[in-house]
Motif scaffolding. Structure first.
Motif, short mmCIF file in Angstrom:
data_model
loop_
_atom_site.label_atom_id
_atom_site.label_comp_id
_atom_site.label_asym_id
_atom_site.label_seq_id
_atom_site.Cartn_x
_atom_site.Cartn_y
_atom_site.Cartn_z
N ALA A 95 68.51 -5.84 78.86
CA ALA A 95 68.20 -5.87 77.41
C ALA A 95 67.15 -6.89 77.22
N ASN A 96 67.24 -8.01 77.53
CA ASN A 96 66.26 -9.22 77.36
C ASN A 96 65.04 -9.07 78.01
N ILE A 97 64.83 -8.30 79.24
CA ILE A 97 63.86 -7.92 79.96
C ILE A 97 63.08 -6.96 79.28
N ALA A 98 63.75 -6.11 78.58
CA ALA A 98 63.16 -4.94 77.78
C ALA A 98 62.40 -5.60 76.52
N CYS A 99 63.19 -6.59 75.99
CA CYS A 99 62.72 -7.23 74.82
C CYS A 99 61.37 -7.84 75.18
N GLY A 100 61.16 -8.52 76.34
CA GLY A 100 59.94 -8.90 76.84
C GLY A 100 58.84 -8.24 76.96
N TYR A 101 59.07 -6.78 77.20
CA TYR A 101 58.15 -5.98 77.31
C TYR A 101 57.69 -5.16 75.94
N ILE A 102 58.34 -5.71 74.78
CA ILE A 102 58.19 -4.74 73.78
C ILE A 102 56.84 -4.49 73.16
N PRO A 103 55.90 -5.53 73.37
CA PRO A 103 54.32 -5.22 73.08
C PRO A 103 53.83 -4.22 73.86
N GLU A 104 54.46 -3.99 74.98
CA GLU A 104 53.76 -2.94 76.00
C GLU A 104 54.30 -1.62 75.94
N ILE A 105 55.51 -1.45 75.35
CA ILE A 105 56.28 -0.18 75.30
C ILE A 105 55.75 0.47 74.06
N PRO A 106 55.00 1.84 74.59
CA PRO A 106 54.38 2.87 73.87
C PRO A 106 55.23 3.35 72.67
N ILE A 107 56.10 2.64 71.55
CA ILE A 107 56.48 3.35 70.56
C ILE A 107 56.20 2.54 69.32
N GLU A 108 55.71 3.47 68.44
CA GLU A 108 55.29 3.04 67.26
C GLU A 108 56.14 2.08 66.41
N ASP A 109 57.39 2.40 66.31
CA ASP A 109 58.28 1.57 65.23
C ASP A 109 58.95 0.69 66.39
N LYS A 110 58.20 -0.40 66.43
CA LYS A 110 58.57 -1.77 66.98
C LYS A 110 59.73 -2.15 66.32
N ALA A 111 59.95 -2.14 65.08
CA ALA A 111 61.20 -2.89 64.32
C ALA A 111 62.38 -2.08 64.94
N GLN A 112 62.42 -0.81 64.82
CA GLN A 112 63.48 -0.12 65.43
C GLN A 112 63.95 -0.44 66.82
N LEU A 113 62.97 -0.56 67.54
CA LEU A 113 63.13 -0.67 69.11
C LEU A 113 63.52 -2.07 69.38
N TYR A 114 63.04 -3.13 68.48
CA TYR A 114 63.50 -4.53 68.57
C TYR A 114 65.05 -4.62 68.24
N ALA A 115 65.20 -3.82 67.18
CA ALA A 115 66.54 -3.94 66.49
C ALA A 115 67.68 -3.35 67.56
N ARG A 118 68.12 -5.55 70.83
CA ARG A 118 68.95 -6.72 70.48
C ARG A 118 70.61 -6.41 70.16
N PHE A 119 70.85 -5.34 69.56
CA PHE A 119 72.18 -4.68 69.58
C PHE A 119 72.74 -4.27 71.02
N ILE A 120 72.02 -3.89 71.86
CA ILE A 120 72.37 -3.59 73.13
C ILE A 120 72.86 -5.00 73.74
N ALA A 121 71.68 -6.12 73.56
CA ALA A 121 71.90 -7.16 74.19
C ALA A 121 73.13 -7.88 73.59
N GLY A 122 73.58 -7.86 72.28
CA GLY A 122 74.77 -8.37 71.63
C GLY A 122 76.04 -7.85 72.38
N ILE A 123 75.85 -6.44 72.49
CA ILE A 123 77.17 -6.01 73.33
C ILE A 123 77.40 -6.65 74.71
N GLY A 124 76.33 -6.83 75.44
CA GLY A 124 76.51 -7.45 76.65
C GLY A 124 76.79 -8.95 76.46
N LEU A 125 76.18 -9.69 75.57
CA LEU A 125 76.56 -11.10 75.39
C LEU A 125 78.00 -11.37 74.86
#
Length: 418
Positions: A95-115, A118-125
């Motif tokens: 999840a954290n590696i994916a967070c590092g690539y957020i700027p390059e991920i071709p999804i328009e709603d970055k806020a939802q993607l980021y959220a 972090r939800f998935i990261a929270g589950i793991g943490l």
């Protein structure tokens, strides 16, 4: 009480389960606090509002922690401690590696993607600390449990300090935040390889295939008044830790104007608080070992913390550096974090122990939201200082009562089931 030679002590305290649990908690804390540290630069670089969107993302992460604590706790009792150690770190590392690539991920709603990341990261943490403390507590001799778990938490909490400096050294704020995420995810995957050599807890192995023993039933904690009260007390003991961190350190910018401080940085306050917690966690195990009591060690550290809170709120801190000093003081006092999780592990049987140790610290983290709601409510009526005093009286009052009335678990044999 069994005595050990220095060589025997080192052999136990530097065993692979302790080392791997300590490193795991280090990466866990690094990743847990990373969003708070990079919140502003990461959201600004994505052209999002750091305040409104940042609050939403933090709520997603905290929700993940609460749900993940229950999930991994149950998994630890049903499938084994190692299943959590492997599964949780894999989830939050990816999840954290994916967070590092957020700027390059071709999804328009970055806020939802980021959220959602972090939800998935929270589950793991949520699974790391509970599984690590449970494995170490069940693997070490009872005479060395307190020291072993304090080593895990003391070293692990240094991850907060490393996260702070990693972000500063990772490059320009606009891009350095993504590098910090990639570093955290990479550390987790490297640690995953180290865990291959760790053996399952012997106590759990003995009951793993016992069909007549109910394992990992979260509702078991609420089937009798005795177990419910015992569980709630375990949670209450830890309340002052997140009162000090989540309000007095994280929200330090709200107290700065009252004390006449103009250049106070919450990030610095958090770093100094966690440095204190790390040292306090190292000390708490030795204090408990010397006093032959978990309860006395926690009560003394609560008293030390309370003195620091009173002095801080009296207005004695008039500069940023003096405020940071008190954040360090409060961190040092609330360094019984490992001790309170260890007490929770020692209160319950092997068939429900992982569930307890995974959920208790995450319940305390989740209750920060309740304390913040209360803080904001009373602040509107009485002001910042009176409001934080009211919340502090409640948090410390419940913690002292819970510690005082809980049973002593020093040198308790953990080979039992509920």
């Amino acid at each position: 009480m069994k005595t050990f030679t220095t060589q025997e002590k080192l052999s136990h305290l530097l065993s692979l389960p302790v080392i791997v649990a300590a490193l795991g908690y280090f990466v866990d804390i690094y990743d847990l606090l990373l969003f708070g540290i990079v919140r502003v630069p990461s959201l600004k670089s994505l052209h999002l509002d750091p305040d409104t969107v940042g609050t939403t993302i933090m709520n997603f992460q905290m929700t993940g922690l609460l749900l993940g604590g229950i999930f991994w706790g149950i998994m630890g009792d049903k499938r084994g401690r190692l299943s959590v150690l492997f599964g949780s770190i894999l989830v939050y590392s990816l999840a954290n590696i994916a967070c590092g690539y957020i700027p390059e991920i071709p999804i328009e709603d970055k806020a939802q993607l980021y959220a959602w990341l972090r939800f998935i990261a929270g589950i793991g943490l949520a699974g790391e600390l509970g599984a690590g403390i449970t494995l170490v507590a069940e693997s070490l001799p009872k005479e060395l449990r307190a020291i072993g778990t304090s080593i895990v938490a003391g070293f692990g909490l240094m991850g907060a300090v490393v996260a702070h400096f990693t972000v500063e050294l990772a490059g320009p704020a606009e891009s350095g935040w993504s590098v910090a995420y990639l570093i955290g995810g990479g550390m987790g995957l490297c640690l995953l390889l180290l865990r291959i050599g760790v053996l399952e807890s012997g106590l759990y192995t003995h009951i793993k295939h016992e069909a007549g023993i109910q394992k990992g039933d979260f509702l078991m904690l609420f089937k009798t008044k005795k177990s419910t009260v015992k569980y709630l007390k375990c949670i209450a003991i830890g309340l002052p830790t997140w009162y000090c961190i989540g309000i007095l350190a994280v929200m330090s910018n709200q107290f700065a104007p009252v004390f006449g401080i103009s250049n106070l940085q919450p990030g610095e306050a958090i770093m100094w608080a966690y440095l204190g917690i790390s040292l306090g966690d190292f000390a708490s195990g030795f204090i408990s070992h010397a006093l032959h009591s978990r309860k006395k060690a926690i009560l003394y550290m609560l008293a030390f913390t309370l003195v620091g809170v009173v002095l801080l709120l009296s207005g004695i801190a008039t500069t940023a550096n003096s405020y940071y000093f008190f954040c360090f003081w409060l961190g040092l006092g609330t360094g019984y974090w490992a001790m309170f999780v260890t007490v929770a592990a020692e209160q319950f049987g092997t068939n429900i122990r992982s569930t307890v140790t995974a959920t208790v610290p995450n319940m305390v983290r989740g209750l920060l939201a309740v304390m913040l709601i209360g803080f904001d409510y009373f602040k509107a009526i009485y002001g910042v200082i009176t409001s934080v005093i009211i919340i502090g009286v409640i948090a410390f009052g419940l913690s002292v009562y819970a510690t005082w009335t809980s049973s002593e678990t020093h040198q308790k044999d953990l080979d039992f089931v509920e």
